[in-house]
Design a protein around this motif. Structure first.
Motif, mmCIF file in Angstrom:
data_model
loop_
_atom_site.group_PDB
_atom_site.id
_atom_site.type_symbol
_atom_site.label_atom_id
_atom_site.label_comp_id
_atom_site.label_asym_id
_atom_site.label_seq_id
_atom_site.Cartn_x
_atom_site.Cartn_y
_atom_site.Cartn_z
ATOM 1 N N VAL A 54 -122.874 -59.392 29.554
ATOM 2 C CA VAL A 54 -122.400 -60.652 29.512
ATOM 3 C C VAL A 54 -121.084 -60.229 30.675
ATOM 4 O O VAL A 54 -121.372 -61.488 31.108
ATOM 5 N N ARG A 55 -121.065 -59.241 30.901
ATOM 6 C CA ARG A 55 -119.899 -58.838 31.726
ATOM 7 C C ARG A 55 -120.789 -59.184 33.405
ATOM 8 O O ARG A 55 -119.933 -59.775 34.222
ATOM 9 N N LEU A 56 -121.602 -59.331 33.315
ATOM 10 C CA LEU A 56 -122.334 -59.172 34.729
ATOM 11 C C LEU A 56 -122.519 -60.209 34.828
ATOM 12 O O LEU A 56 -122.306 -60.884 35.771
ATOM 13 N N PHE A 92 -125.057 -67.561 20.322
ATOM 14 C CA PHE A 92 -124.796 -67.765 21.751
ATOM 15 C C PHE A 92 -124.234 -66.468 22.201
ATOM 16 O O PHE A 92 -123.734 -66.925 21.218
ATOM 17 N N ARG A 93 -123.665 -66.087 22.893
ATOM 18 C CA ARG A 93 -122.628 -65.360 23.684
ATOM 19 C C ARG A 93 -122.353 -65.689 24.754
ATOM 20 O O ARG A 93 -122.919 -65.788 25.618
ATOM 21 N N GLY A 94 -121.136 -65.896 24.612
ATOM 22 C CA GLY A 94 -120.147 -67.025 25.925
ATOM 23 C C GLY A 94 -120.273 -65.950 26.861
ATOM 24 O O GLY A 94 -119.850 -64.838 27.073
ATOM 25 N N ARG A 95 -119.594 -66.521 28.009
ATOM 26 C CA ARG A 95 -118.971 -65.566 29.287
ATOM 27 C C ARG A 95 -117.685 -65.129 29.015
ATOM 28 O O ARG A 95 -117.520 -63.897 29.243
ATOM 29 N N ASP A 96 -117.353 -65.372 27.901
ATOM 30 C CA ASP A 96 -115.783 -64.698 27.447
ATOM 31 C C ASP A 96 -116.026 -64.261 26.461
ATOM 32 O O ASP A 96 -115.293 -63.737 25.870
ATOM 33 N N GLY A 97 -116.858 -63.996 26.253
ATOM 34 C CA GLY A 97 -117.196 -62.972 24.775
ATOM 35 C C GLY A 97 -117.988 -63.747 23.806
ATOM 36 O O GLY A 97 -117.806 -62.853 22.590
ATOM 37 N N ALA A 98 -116.920 -65.064 23.738
ATOM 38 C CA ALA A 98 -117.483 -65.732 22.291
ATOM 39 C C ALA A 98 -118.367 -66.094 21.964
ATOM 40 O O ALA A 98 -119.044 -65.933 22.762
ATOM 41 N N THR A 99 -118.762 -65.871 20.134
ATOM 42 C CA THR A 99 -119.970 -66.865 19.857
ATOM 43 C C THR A 99 -119.590 -67.794 19.518
ATOM 44 O O THR A 99 -119.165 -68.853 19.786
ATOM 45 N N THR A 105 -126.909 -74.407 28.761
ATOM 46 C CA THR A 105 -126.433 -73.553 28.254
ATOM 47 C C THR A 105 -125.931 -72.929 29.770
ATOM 48 O O THR A 105 -126.773 -72.421 30.045
ATOM 49 N N ASP A 106 -124.747 -72.262 29.939
ATOM 50 C CA ASP A 106 -124.269 -71.323 30.354
ATOM 51 C C ASP A 106 -124.113 -70.279 29.723
ATOM 52 O O ASP A 106 -123.376 -69.426 29.906
#
Ligand SMILES: Cc1cc2nc3c(=O)[nH]c(=O)nc-3n(C[C@H](O)[C@H](O)[C@H](O)COP(=O)(O)OP(=O)(O)OC[C@H]3O[C@@H](n4cnc5c(N)ncnc54)[C@H](O)[C@@H]3O)c2cc1C
Length: 283
Positions: free
Chosen positions: A18-20, A141-148, A163-164
């Motif tokens: 997610v961080r990358l 899903f896990r978002g770029r901000d960490g939210a599910t 999806t992003d």
């Protein structure tokens, strides 16, 4: 053809991936790579921009495997089609997923391709989408901000499977009273991709259909349900003529979109055959 130069990242945890994915501009995720590598070569051939970073999810053990608990099957994104086929957790009506897996291409592809890649690649010729919609799967899903985020499979494909986020797993509720039929027609003897795939799930209430879901894919604009046909079936009693009669109640607008006469005919043949299979099981 060689790919354009890129940096290949191999995170070992979802948090690291997610961080990358959040920090690297112009990056793409890679699961099994069976679709991605071809599509990157195609982009290069067309002179289009290709990603500078590929983030492989292959070393993230937390994204692999299938399990069952509390009446729910969980299939993680990086589970290969071969591993899902061998899973002891495909029980009851969910054992239909074994048939879906068995039909997908050849052993080398099944050993590399993942359930996550099959659901998110936005490629027309995949079979997990109709299966997951028909079985009432929920995609996580896990978002770029960490939210599910959780979406019904039907909703995801209604929005063109865009999806992003990183798809992490799919959950499917077990339904001990459900009957399921799955039908897949090969595109041609020489090409191991599907012309069409159909899943019909119903809960027979004695001699009548109930809570029926009909999902179709390939030769249509993204996987979707035929709600019109479902409504007809849910008002119907099983009878020798019902499979033929049902063909008058298909939502033609779905099949008009991308099908020629041959494909539309094959949809009709397949729906009829799936309904007959279901009624046979109910006898
Ligand atoms: C010769 C051949 C025959 C085939 N025949 C069939 C067939 O008969 N039936 C069938 O159903 N399919 C078939 N396929 C399609 C095959 O199943 C797909 O290539 C495969 O499902 C993609 O999975 P993958 O793990 O390799 O994904 P990848 O190629 O690694 O990725 C595919 C896409 O999904 C994205 N992605 C992957 N994982 C995630 C994630 N966790 N979150 C967000 N995005 C993600 C990637 O960024 C990429 O855009 C065939 C493919 C080939 C090459």
């Amino acid at each position: 053809m060689l790919l354009n130069p890129l940096t290949f990242h191999t995170p070992s945890t979802l948090d690291e991936a997610v961080r990358l994915y959040t920090t690297l501009d112009n990056s793409r995720l890679q699961a099994g790579g069976t679709f991605l590598l071809n599509s990157l070569k195609l982009l290069k051939r067309k002179g289009a921009k290709t990603p500078e970073h590929v983030i492989s999810l292959n070393k993230i053990d937390g994204l692999k495997g299938a399990s069952a608990s509390n009446g729910e099957l969980t299939i993680k994104a990086m589970t290969t089609i071969s591993d899902l086929y061998s899973s002891p957790h495909l029980q009851g009506h969910l054992s239909v997923l074994r048939t879906v897996c068995k039909n997908i291409s050849t052993n080398p592809i099944r050993n590399m391709a993942t359930v996550g890649g099959n659901l998110t690649c936005r490629y027309t010729w995949t079979e997990m989408p109709a299966a997951m919609i028909g079985l009432g799967g929920r995609l996580h899903f896990r978002g770029r901000d960490g939210a599910t985020q959780t979406l019904d499979a039907e909703e995801f494909f209604k929005n063109g499977a865009k999806t992003d986020k990183i798809f992490t797993h799919v959950t499917i509720a077990s339904d001990p009273n459900a009957s399921v039929a799955y039908c897949r027609v090969k595109k041609s003897p020489n090409v191991d991709i599907p012309l069409l795939s159909i899943l019909i799930k119903t809960n027979f209430n004695r001699n009548t259909f109930a809570h029926t879901r009909v999902s179709v894919n390939n030769c249509v604009a993204f996987a979707q349900r035929d709600h019109k046909l479902e409504q007809f079936l849910d008002q119907s009693v099983c009878s020798p003529d019902i499979a033929q009669e049902a063909l008058n109640h298909m939502d033609e607008s779905i099949y008009e979109t991308r099908s020629n006469d041959y494909k539309k005919h094959m949809f009709r043949v397949s729906i009829k055959s799936a309904l007959r299979e279901l009624m046979e099981k109910n006898r």
